[in-house]
Write a protein that holds these residues in place. Sequence first.
Motif, PDB file in Angstrom:
ATOM      1  N   LEU A 296       6.915  -9.353   4.359  1.00  0.00           N
ATOM      2  CA  LEU A 296       7.208  -8.763   5.652  1.00  0.00           C
ATOM      3  C   LEU A 296       5.940  -8.070   6.141  1.00  0.00           C
ATOM      4  O   LEU A 296       5.988  -7.351   7.271  1.00  0.00           O
ATOM      5  CB  LEU A 296       8.189  -7.276   5.346  1.00  0.00           C
ATOM      6  N   GLY A 297       4.703  -8.394   5.734  1.00  0.00           N
ATOM      7  CA  GLY A 297       3.333  -7.894   6.132  1.00  0.00           C
ATOM      8  C   GLY A 297       3.414  -6.496   5.799  1.00  0.00           C
ATOM      9  O   GLY A 297       2.403  -5.784   6.440  1.00  0.00           O
ATOM     10  N   LEU A 298       3.987  -5.768   4.898  1.00  0.00           N
ATOM     11  CA  LEU A 298       3.983  -4.481   4.736  1.00  0.00           C
ATOM     12  C   LEU A 298       2.380  -4.067   3.813  1.00  0.00           C
ATOM     13  O   LEU A 298       2.286  -3.068   3.935  1.00  0.00           O
ATOM     14  CB  LEU A 298       5.163  -4.062   4.139  1.00  0.00           C
TER      15      LEU A 298
ATOM     16  N   SER B 148       5.690 -15.450   5.801  1.00  0.00           N
ATOM     17  CA  SER B 148       5.688 -14.128   6.094  1.00  0.00           C
ATOM     18  C   SER B 148       5.962 -13.727   7.556  1.00  0.00           C
ATOM     19  O   SER B 148       5.869 -14.485   8.512  1.00  0.00           O
ATOM     20  CB  SER B 148       4.441 -13.478   5.778  1.00  0.00           C
ATOM     21  N   ALA B 149       6.565 -12.501   7.723  1.00  0.00           N
ATOM     22  CA  ALA B 149       6.977 -11.934   9.141  1.00  0.00           C
ATOM     23  C   ALA B 149       5.684 -11.691   9.651  1.00  0.00           C
ATOM     24  O   ALA B 149       5.502 -11.541  10.966  1.00  0.00           O
ATOM     25  CB  ALA B 149       7.661 -10.724   9.086  1.00  0.00           C
ATOM     26  N   ALA B 150       4.484 -11.609   8.871  1.00  0.00           N
ATOM     27  CA  ALA B 150       3.042 -11.590   9.490  1.00  0.00           C
ATOM     28  C   ALA B 150       2.656 -12.631  10.421  1.00  0.00           C
ATOM     29  O   ALA B 150       1.516 -12.677  11.252  1.00  0.00           O
ATOM     30  CB  ALA B 150       2.003 -11.106   8.429  1.00  0.00           C
TER      31      ALA B 150
ATOM     32  N   LYS C 112      12.228 -11.404  11.762  1.00  0.00           N
ATOM     33  CA  LYS C 112      11.147 -12.375  11.980  1.00  0.00           C
ATOM     34  C   LYS C 112      10.699 -13.232  10.774  1.00  0.00           C
ATOM     35  O   LYS C 112      10.492 -14.312  11.154  1.00  0.00           O
ATOM     36  CB  LYS C 112       9.899 -11.340  12.194  1.00  0.00           C
ATOM     37  N   LEU C 113      10.700 -12.608   9.515  1.00  0.00           N
ATOM     38  CA  LEU C 113      10.693 -13.489   8.336  1.00  0.00           C
ATOM     39  C   LEU C 113      11.363 -14.748   8.279  1.00  0.00           C
ATOM     40  O   LEU C 113      11.056 -15.930   8.262  1.00  0.00           O
ATOM     41  CB  LEU C 113      10.715 -12.639   7.227  1.00  0.00           C
TER      42      LEU C 113
ATOM     43  N   HIS D 241       0.290  -2.250   6.001  1.00  0.00           N
ATOM     44  CA  HIS D 241       0.956  -1.643   7.301  1.00  0.00           C
ATOM     45  C   HIS D 241       0.486  -0.384   7.392  1.00  0.00           C
ATOM     46  O   HIS D 241       0.395   0.257   6.568  1.00  0.00           O
ATOM     47  CB  HIS D 241       2.524  -1.955   6.931  1.00  0.00           C
TER      48      HIS D 241
ATOM     49  N   THR E 227      15.868  -4.003  11.501  1.00  0.00           N
ATOM     50  CA  THR E 227      15.976  -5.340  10.713  1.00  0.00           C
ATOM     51  C   THR E 227      14.850  -6.170  11.158  1.00  0.00           C
ATOM     52  O   THR E 227      14.947  -7.438  10.828  1.00  0.00           O
ATOM     53  CB  THR E 227      17.353  -5.855  10.608  1.00  0.00           C
ATOM     54  N   GLN E 228      14.086  -5.765  12.340  1.00  0.00           N
ATOM     55  CA  GLN E 228      13.265  -6.642  12.881  1.00  0.00           C
ATOM     56  C   GLN E 228      12.484  -7.249  12.273  1.00  0.00           C
ATOM     57  O   GLN E 228      11.940  -8.687  12.215  1.00  0.00           O
ATOM     58  CB  GLN E 228      12.199  -5.651  13.756  1.00  0.00           C
ATOM     59  N   LEU E 229      11.732  -6.718  11.174  1.00  0.00           N
ATOM     60  CA  LEU E 229      10.653  -7.653  10.264  1.00  0.00           C
ATOM     61  C   LEU E 229      11.511  -8.715   9.583  1.00  0.00           C
ATOM     62  O   LEU E 229      11.029  -9.874   9.120  1.00  0.00           O
ATOM     63  CB  LEU E 229       9.929  -6.672   9.417  1.00  0.00           C
TER      64      LEU E 229
END
Length: 392
Positions: free
Chosen positions: A50-52, A367-369, A296-297, A55, A291-293
């Motif tokens: 999730l790119g966390l 990844s969502a990143a 996106k993933l 973050h 739930t956006q991330l």
Amino acid sequence: MSKIDWIQNEIDNLKSQGLYNNIRTIDSPQGAWLTVDGKKALNFCSNNYLGLANHPALVAAAKKATDEMGVGPGAVRSIAGTINLHVELERRLAQFKGVEAALTFQSGFNANLATIPVLVGKEDVIFSDRLNHASIIDGCRLSGAKIIAYEHNDVKSLEEQIQTHAKNYRRALIVTDGVFSMDGDIAPLPAICEVAQKHNILLMVDDAHGEGVLGKGGRGIVDHFGLHGKVDVEVGTMSKAFGVMGGIVAGKAVVVEWLRQRGRPFLFSSAMTAADTAACLAAVDLLEDSTQLVDKLWANAKYFKAEMKRLGFDTGVSETPITPVMLGEAALAQQFSRELFDAGVFAMSIGYPTVPQGKARIRVMISAAHSQDDLNQGLEAFANVGKKLGVV
Ligand SMILES: *Cc1c(COP(=O)(O)O)cnc(C)c1O
């Protein structure tokens, strides 16, 4: 001859077989791009779904907790090492996952080493998927129980093993990965659950690659299949989609209570730091907010897999953002990975014994990143190298 010469021989053997791990060094935070061995490269290797991992909200929470609570845990949880943040995180994780209680560990690996031996012992039997993660296997071995492997994701094989063996033991446990990390396939948990219920056997799932990925807003495999209350123990990790560190055990309150009394990595090893714990709390906040991330993933994964198929690559049986690119021989997979790296794409090859002989692959972790541009750049590199090496 010195008493450690054999070690050098073993290492030389690994090198001559192409099985030696060359470990690269990262000089940047985790993200869509990394600096790897001094070179900027598109990152297709991390479990940072999730790119966390870098973050701003998680970094800020870790800094604040460090300012307020310091850096070291000082003692094991059961003596003077349980801090307010641990208790808060465990309450929030239980709520997030819709279970009675949760307990955190230093890592997912430790969560498995803690959990399996408190559930079964020498007089008991474990039915374990043949492709389960190393930490499950080690947890099973530590328990002293008889371990019986069933064929991968094969509920018929599981039930046959139960019918043959369960009667000879005091208690039984079924244990499976939720998402299998090398192929990206998902355990048939509803059918496994039925078998567990029918035979009155404890069921544990290790959802390390499903936590933050599967289910509504990343609530995991139990939520994905709507099996709330039917899986006795969920193990997970906060080192993958959550972007931090730490293991989770979630389930019935009495199981968690028992783990606090008897889980050896809980009793004999110091806990997650304040910084890690606060960052995990910030991750839960983000996941509960939107739930956006996670969306996106999945959109990224769907796009990348469809385009890879269109280019002519075999992406195996994956049902998740884990995208194996099947290449066959280990030498080809290694060469493919080196060529990708020269083209600015960091994607590792995986060979025997992590995967069977002849099933070597490059494993791409989406990844969502990643932006659309990032994915397109990666696809272009795969297409070029694939053509050069005669794969597509
Ligand atoms: C990654 C993984 C673990 C280990 O998690 P850590 O938190 O990194 O120790 C355990 N089980 C499975 C299935 C995993 O994929």
